[in-house]
Write an enzyme that holds these catalytic residues in place. Structure first.
Site, PDB file in Angstrom:
ATOM      1  N   ARG A 192       0.837  -1.207   0.000  1.00 26.06           N
ATOM      2  CA  ARG A 192       0.000   0.000   0.000  1.00 26.06           C
ATOM      3  C   ARG A 192       0.871   1.257   0.000  1.00 26.06           C
ATOM      4  O   ARG A 192       1.765   1.406   0.837  1.00 26.06           O
ATOM      5  CB  ARG A 192      -0.932   0.010   1.216  1.00 26.06           C
ATOM      6  CG  ARG A 192      -1.965   1.142   1.186  1.00 26.06           C
ATOM      7  CD  ARG A 192      -2.894   1.087   2.394  1.00 26.06           C
ATOM      8  NE  ARG A 192      -3.533  -0.200   2.534  1.00 26.06           N
ATOM      9  CZ  ARG A 192      -4.596  -0.625   1.850  1.00 26.06           C
ATOM     10  NH1 ARG A 192      -5.126   0.169   0.932  1.00 26.06           N
ATOM     11  NH2 ARG A 192      -5.108  -1.818   2.055  1.00 26.06           N
ATOM     12  N   GLU A 214       0.090  -7.737  -4.006  1.00 24.35           N
ATOM     13  CA  GLU A 214      -1.093  -6.869  -4.130  1.00 24.35           C
ATOM     14  C   GLU A 214      -0.674  -5.414  -4.005  1.00 24.35           C
ATOM     15  O   GLU A 214      -0.035  -5.031  -3.016  1.00 24.35           O
ATOM     16  CB  GLU A 214      -2.091  -7.226  -3.023  1.00 24.35           C
ATOM     17  CG  GLU A 214      -3.194  -6.210  -2.809  1.00 24.35           C
ATOM     18  CD  GLU A 214      -3.918  -6.391  -1.482  1.00 24.35           C
ATOM     19  OE1 GLU A 214      -4.515  -5.406  -1.016  1.00 24.35           O
ATOM     20  OE2 GLU A 214      -3.899  -7.497  -0.921  1.00 24.35           O
ATOM     21  N   THR A 247      -7.969  -3.246  -2.467  1.00 32.32           N
ATOM     22  CA  THR A 247      -8.900  -2.129  -2.311  1.00 32.32           C
ATOM     23  C   THR A 247      -9.659  -1.885  -3.616  1.00 32.32           C
ATOM     24  O   THR A 247      -9.843  -0.743  -4.057  1.00 32.32           O
ATOM     25  CB  THR A 247      -8.172  -0.847  -1.831  1.00 32.32           C
ATOM     26  OG1 THR A 247      -7.215  -1.200  -0.818  1.00 32.32           O
ATOM     27  CG2 THR A 247      -9.162   0.127  -1.191  1.00 32.32           C
ATOM     28  N   LYS A 291     -10.971 -13.229   2.668  1.00 32.99           N
ATOM     29  CA  LYS A 291     -10.039 -12.429   3.472  1.00 32.99           C
ATOM     30  C   LYS A 291     -10.805 -11.912   4.681  1.00 32.99           C
ATOM     31  O   LYS A 291     -11.744 -11.123   4.516  1.00 32.99           O
ATOM     32  CB  LYS A 291      -9.512 -11.293   2.598  1.00 32.99           C
ATOM     33  CG  LYS A 291      -8.981 -10.079   3.317  1.00 32.99           C
ATOM     34  CD  LYS A 291      -8.761  -8.945   2.320  1.00 32.99           C
ATOM     35  CE  LYS A 291      -8.621  -7.614   3.029  1.00 32.99           C
ATOM     36  NZ  LYS A 291      -8.409  -6.503   2.068  1.00 32.99           N
ATOM     37  N   GLY A 342       0.316  -6.450   5.547  1.00 32.32           N
ATOM     38  CA  GLY A 342       0.317  -5.038   5.232  1.00 32.32           C
ATOM     39  C   GLY A 342       1.473  -4.295   5.871  1.00 32.32           C
ATOM     40  O   GLY A 342       2.630  -4.489   5.531  1.00 32.32           O
ATOM     41  N   SER A 343       1.146  -3.444   6.850  1.00 32.42           N
ATOM     42  CA  SER A 343       2.131  -2.493   7.354  1.00 32.42           C
ATOM     43  C   SER A 343       3.304  -3.150   8.075  1.00 32.42           C
ATOM     44  O   SER A 343       4.372  -2.530   8.194  1.00 32.42           O
ATOM     45  CB  SER A 343       1.455  -1.484   8.289  1.00 32.42           C
ATOM     46  OG  SER A 343       0.844  -2.139   9.385  1.00 32.42           O
TER      47      SER A 343
END
Length: 205
Positions: free
Chosen positions: A14, A37, A66, A126, A176-177
């Site tokens: 992201r 992704e 997203t 998910k 993710g992060s």
């Protein structure tokens, strides 16, 4: 149903920029990742995804997260995206992606949403945000889902707790992060990628 890649860990990049994407994706693939992704709220996502598909499409499942609208699916199909990840359960988006031959990981939180996604054709689910629900919730949800459906934990997954989500019945996780934050140095991506791959292998022992 069977997940499409060898390592069921989806790298979520992201906020990555086109000029950074190639180096970070190459590092992830070198570490063993084969599902990438790039969320659509990242800068110039079409450029990043198109370049990633061209460079790495034969080595990894490349696509977008997203994804909120069917027209976004059409734009992704035009640049060769093979993966669609949604934050929510939108049957129209799922049906369009499946019709385009894409692998869909549909975001859901409840049994109703999960079955809505499956009925629309999603090949995997998910559970988001997983950390807000906890492994016990996912274990309970798994009890009513078809056992062959791949389920991913997303949100709050770290190398230290990955084993808890796998023990709850998840096939893997979206990362993710704790794997990538916008603007982080390549060295951080390399370190975290290897930490996650090691944690996954350790959890399977």
């Amino acid at each position: 149903m069977r997940w499409q890649t060898e390592l069921p860990l989806i790298a979520i990049l992201r906020g990555i920029r086109p000029q950074e994407a190639q180096a970070h994706i190459a590092a992830l693939i070198d570490a063993g990742f084969d599902a990438i992704e790039i969320p659509l709220n990242s800068p110039q996502w079409e450029q990043s995804i198109a370049a990633a598909v061209s460079e790495f499409g034969d080595r990894a499942l490349i696509g977008a997260g997203t994804v909120l609208q069917p027209d976004q699916v059409d734009r992704l199909a035009a640049i060769g995206s093979r993966l669609v990840v949604t934050p929510n359960t939108d049957a129209a988006v799922i049906r369009r992606a499946v019709a385009c031959g894409m692998t869909v990981a549909a975001g859901c939180a409840t049994a109703t949403e999960a079955f809505t996604a499956l009925q629309a054709g999603a090949q995997s689910l998910k559970i988001f945000p997983s950390a807000a629900f906890g492994p016990d919730y996912i274990k309970a949800l798994k009890a009513v889902l078809p056992p062959e459906v791949p389920v991913f934990a997303v949100g709050g997954v770290t190398p230290e707790n990955l084993h808890q989500w796998l023990a709850a019945g998840c096939i893997g996780a979206g990362l993710g992060s704790d794997l990538y934050r916008a603007g982080q140095p390549l060295s951080r991506t390399v370190d975290q990628a290897h930490a996650f791959v090691a944690a996954y292998k350790e959890a399977l022992r």
